[in-house]
Write a protein that holds these residues in place. Structure first.
Motif, short mmCIF file in Angstrom:
data_model
loop_
_atom_site.label_atom_id
_atom_site.label_comp_id
_atom_site.label_asym_id
_atom_site.label_seq_id
_atom_site.Cartn_x
_atom_site.Cartn_y
_atom_site.Cartn_z
N LYS A 30 0.84 -1.21 0.00
CA LYS A 30 0.00 0.00 0.00
C LYS A 30 0.87 1.25 0.00
N GLN A 31 1.92 1.27 0.80
CA GLN A 31 2.82 2.44 0.87
C GLN A 31 3.53 2.65 -0.47
N LYS A 32 3.93 1.56 -1.10
CA LYS A 32 4.59 1.69 -2.41
C LYS A 32 3.63 2.23 -3.46
N LEU A 33 2.39 1.75 -3.43
CA LEU A 33 1.41 2.22 -4.41
C LEU A 33 1.08 3.70 -4.23
N ASN A 34 1.14 4.15 -2.99
CA ASN A 34 0.80 5.56 -2.69
C ASN A 34 2.00 6.49 -2.75
N ASN A 35 3.16 5.95 -3.06
CA ASN A 35 4.36 6.79 -3.19
C ASN A 35 4.27 7.61 -4.49
N PRO A 36 4.35 8.95 -4.38
CA PRO A 36 4.23 9.79 -5.59
C PRO A 36 5.27 9.46 -6.65
N ARG A 37 6.42 8.93 -6.22
CA ARG A 37 7.50 8.64 -7.16
C ARG A 37 7.37 7.24 -7.78
N ALA A 38 6.35 6.50 -7.36
CA ALA A 38 6.19 5.13 -7.86
C ALA A 38 5.86 5.13 -9.34
N ARG A 39 6.35 4.11 -10.03
CA ARG A 39 6.06 3.98 -11.46
C ARG A 39 4.58 3.62 -11.66
N LYS A 40 4.08 4.00 -12.84
CA LYS A 40 2.71 3.64 -13.18
C LYS A 40 2.63 2.12 -13.35
N LYS A 41 1.49 1.55 -12.96
CA LYS A 41 1.33 0.11 -13.01
C LYS A 41 0.06 -0.28 -13.75
N GLN A 42 0.04 -1.51 -14.23
CA GLN A 42 -1.16 -2.12 -14.79
C GLN A 42 -1.89 -2.84 -13.65
N ILE A 43 -3.20 -2.89 -13.74
CA ILE A 43 -3.97 -3.53 -12.66
C ILE A 43 -3.60 -5.00 -12.50
N GLU A 44 -3.18 -5.64 -13.62
CA GLU A 44 -2.77 -7.04 -13.54
C GLU A 44 -1.55 -7.21 -12.64
N ASN A 45 -0.62 -6.22 -12.69
CA ASN A 45 0.57 -6.28 -11.84
C ASN A 45 0.19 -6.23 -10.36
N VAL A 46 -0.74 -5.35 -10.03
CA VAL A 46 -1.18 -5.22 -8.64
C VAL A 46 -1.91 -6.49 -8.20
N GLN A 47 -2.77 -7.03 -9.06
CA GLN A 47 -3.50 -8.26 -8.74
C GLN A 47 -2.55 -9.42 -8.48
N PHE B 252 -2.91 3.10 -8.19
CA PHE B 252 -3.84 2.20 -7.51
C PHE B 252 -3.64 2.28 -5.99
N ASP B 253 -4.66 1.84 -5.29
CA ASP B 253 -4.59 1.73 -3.83
C ASP B 253 -5.29 0.43 -3.44
N ILE B 254 -4.97 -0.09 -2.28
CA ILE B 254 -5.60 -1.32 -1.80
C ILE B 254 -6.14 -1.14 -0.39
N GLU B 255 -7.20 -1.85 -0.09
CA GLU B 255 -7.77 -1.95 1.25
C GLU B 255 -8.06 -3.42 1.52
N TRP B 256 -8.03 -3.81 2.76
CA TRP B 256 -8.29 -5.21 3.09
C TRP B 256 -8.95 -5.35 4.44
N GLU B 257 -9.60 -6.47 4.64
CA GLU B 257 -10.24 -6.77 5.91
C GLU B 257 -10.33 -8.28 6.10
N LEU B 258 -10.42 -8.70 7.34
CA LEU B 258 -10.55 -10.12 7.66
C LEU B 258 -12.00 -10.54 7.53
N ASP B 259 -12.24 -11.63 6.82
CA ASP B 259 -13.58 -12.19 6.71
C ASP B 259 -13.89 -12.92 8.02
N LYS B 260 -14.63 -12.28 8.90
CA LYS B 260 -14.84 -12.80 10.26
C LYS B 260 -15.61 -14.12 10.25
N GLU B 261 -16.56 -14.27 9.35
CA GLU B 261 -17.32 -15.51 9.30
C GLU B 261 -16.44 -16.66 8.82
#
Length: 560
Positions: free
Chosen positions: A364-381, A409-418
């Protein structure tokens, strides 16, 4: 002129005895001479004068309890006789081959060290006294030369004779045998072509960079007494070794007039394959084994509400019994819940999830770094999938990828409690057992399999650097490795038999603690001076020790 003549004490030797005198320097016929003013006698006689009566003096103290009881255990099992009949009668430094191997086994069991260190260890014990050898002569070359004479056929003969003796002493019941394998890494150079046993493979101590050899063992349920062992190539997997082991075990039991069909073999999931179970079916060998739960997910989905309580030992356990097709045949299965396993799995899962959270945060920190290179969504996935891989990551952690445009891109995550609840409450802690013993109760099947942990303790003993250690082993040929392993297993056998004696007397301590405590029993050589004439009286007596240790030592001594 006044002259002061000073008297001094002088040591003088007469034959092999040392005496003391008071002398004074005087001139006799113009030349300096030492004139004896008084003969004081030996050092002990001088002390007698100074103390004005009898006294005792300790002249040597040595470790005694462990070596004495281990040696008595060897005599009880008739190991000196068995070794003399099994191995070459060649003598070196006054000892036959079998005698040297037995001494080496005592060393490995009580205080493991190299063959070079044997002499210095033995000098600090009373072992040379009742084994009648000179420790100064027993260097590493002595043991290498003695080991050189031993053949694989002789090792097999000795093992057979020992097993027969164990049966005679009531220490071996063939009803249950626990089977498992391990391996030991070595420091044998990659270019060493003299060893075909040591190969690179999956090392259980994580030393995949080193050559290793394997050890297969079958032990009894009670007191882990080893009855069959085999050294094999280090690159052979547990699954590959199973059928050759069955063949060898059948041959060995046949020599003892025991049918393999009378023995129930207990083993873990590491040896499971379709071919191995087919071999068990063909040979009609009874078994209790575990299955890998991950390959039988549908069984794990059975709710705990369908389980029933059974009492195994002092514990109540939830279990479920069914028949299920495993490798082309209907087999009896018992599923049961182990709370200890469940808590361990939860702890492991918690650590794995924390690591994945940390990696996701870094991404997440790398994706939000202003100096980070542009990425394709497939790379992030792909990166997210790589982080979540294993430890139920994709099942438990839900990650959303947000497209901010312009290759950002940015990412968020959560634990599936069920999902977490279902995994930790409905799946974790479950073990799946499979058996051919249809007539046994659920309690019997679970209790028998729980004994599998016994053989795992045996391997822990063999990797314990303080007692019974196979490592380090400084041998570079297959023949020496086999003999060295045999020596270590004899040490383990003596440890387990002595431990059984302690257990029978009511002592609930580990085998390692037993050896440590017995090593504290020391014997001292005492001289008693009772007068100015005659030789001092010499006797050996035990040093003072804690009352509890003295009681245990004496009780064990009385069992022989």
């Amino acid at each position: 002129m006044y002259k002061l003549n000073m008297a001094t004490i002088r040591k003088t030797k007469v034959g092999k005895y040392t005496y003391w005198q008071i002398v004074e320097s005087k001139r006799v016929n113009g030349k300096p001479r030492s004139v004896v003013l008084a003969h004081l006698g030996t050092a002990e006689q001088l002390l007698y004068r100074l103390k004005e009566g009898p006294f005792e003096k300790k002249i040597r103290s040595a470790a005694h309890g462990a070596v004495e009881l281990f040696y008595k255990t060897a005599l009880m099992l008739e190991l000196p006789r068995i070794f003399e009949q099994s191995f070459s009668v060649q003598k070196r430094d006054g000892l036959k081959v079998g005698q040297s191997l037995l001494l080496a086994a005592l060393h490995r069991a009580i205080s493991p060290g190299s063959k070079r260190s044997f002499a210095s260890w033995a000098k600090q014990t009373t072992l040379p006294e009742f084994s009648m050898f000179n420790p100064a002569k027993l260097d590493s070359q002595h043991f290498w030369d003695q080991m050189d004479t031993v053949t694989t056929k002789e090792l097999a003969a000795a093992e057979k004779a020992i097993t027969l003796k164990l049966i005679k002493e009531g220490l071996f019941s063939p009803r249950l045998l626990f089977y498992d394998l391990t391996n030991f890494f070595t420091y044998i150079d990659s270019g060493n072509e003299r060893s075909s046993l040591t190969r690179r493979g999956r090392n259980k101590q994580k030393r995949h960079d080193l050559r290793q050899f394997g050890l297969a063992q079958a032990v009894t349920k009670d007191f882990l007494i080893p009855v069959f062992s085999e050294v094999y190539e280090g690159n052979i997997t547990d699954k590959e070794r199973f059928i050759p082991f069955l063949t060898r075990l059948r041959e060995k039991l046949a020599e003892l007039h025991i049918s393999l069909e009378e023995v129930t073999l207990v083993f873990d999931k590491g040896s499971n394959t379709k071919n191995n179970f087919a071999a068990l079916d063909t040979k009609k060998i009874p078994y209790v084994a575990s299955l890998s739960p991950s390959y039988h997910q549908e069984l794990l989905e059975i709710p705990l509400s369908r389980y029933r309580k059974v009492k195994v030992g002092d514990h109540e356990i939830l279990c479920y019994r069914t028949c299920y097709e495993v490798w082309g045949k209907e087999r009896a299965l018992v599923l049961y819940l182990s709370e200890k396993l469940r808590q361990g799995q939860i702890q492991g899962l918690t650590q794995a999830l924390e690591k994945k959270y940390s990696l996701l945060n870094e991404l997440k920190q790398k994706l939000n770094n202003p100096r980070a290179r542009k990425k394709q969504i497939e790379n992030v996935q792909n990166k997210v999938a790589e982080i979540l891989k294993g430890e139920r990551g994709p099942e438990l952690i839900k990650v959303s990828i947000q497209d901010k445009g312009s290759g950002r891109f940015d990412i968020e995550w959560e634990l599936d409690k069920e999902a977490y609840r279902r995994v930790t409450e409905d799946i974790f802690g479950k073990k799946v057992l499979v058996t051919s013993q249809d007539g046994w109760s659920d309690q019997e099947i679970i209790a028998v399999y729980n004994g599998q942990s016994n053989i795992e303790r045996v391997f822990k003993h063999l990797k314990n650097s303080y007692h019974n250690a196979v490592q380090p082993q400084y041998h570079w040929t297959d023949q020496k490795i086999r003999v060295h392993t045999f020596i270590c297993l004899i040490g383990l056998l003596l440890s387990q038999v002595l431990w059984k004696k302690a257990k029978d007397l009511g002592y609930t301590i580990s085998v390692e603690s037993l050896i440590d405590m017995l090593s504290q029993v020391r014997k001292a050589d005492i001289i008693t001076v009772t007068g100015m004439k005659g030789k001092p009286a010499k006797e050996s007596k035990l040093e003072e020790m804690e009352p509890e240790l003295k009681e245990m030592y004496e009780e064990l001594l009385n069992t022989f």
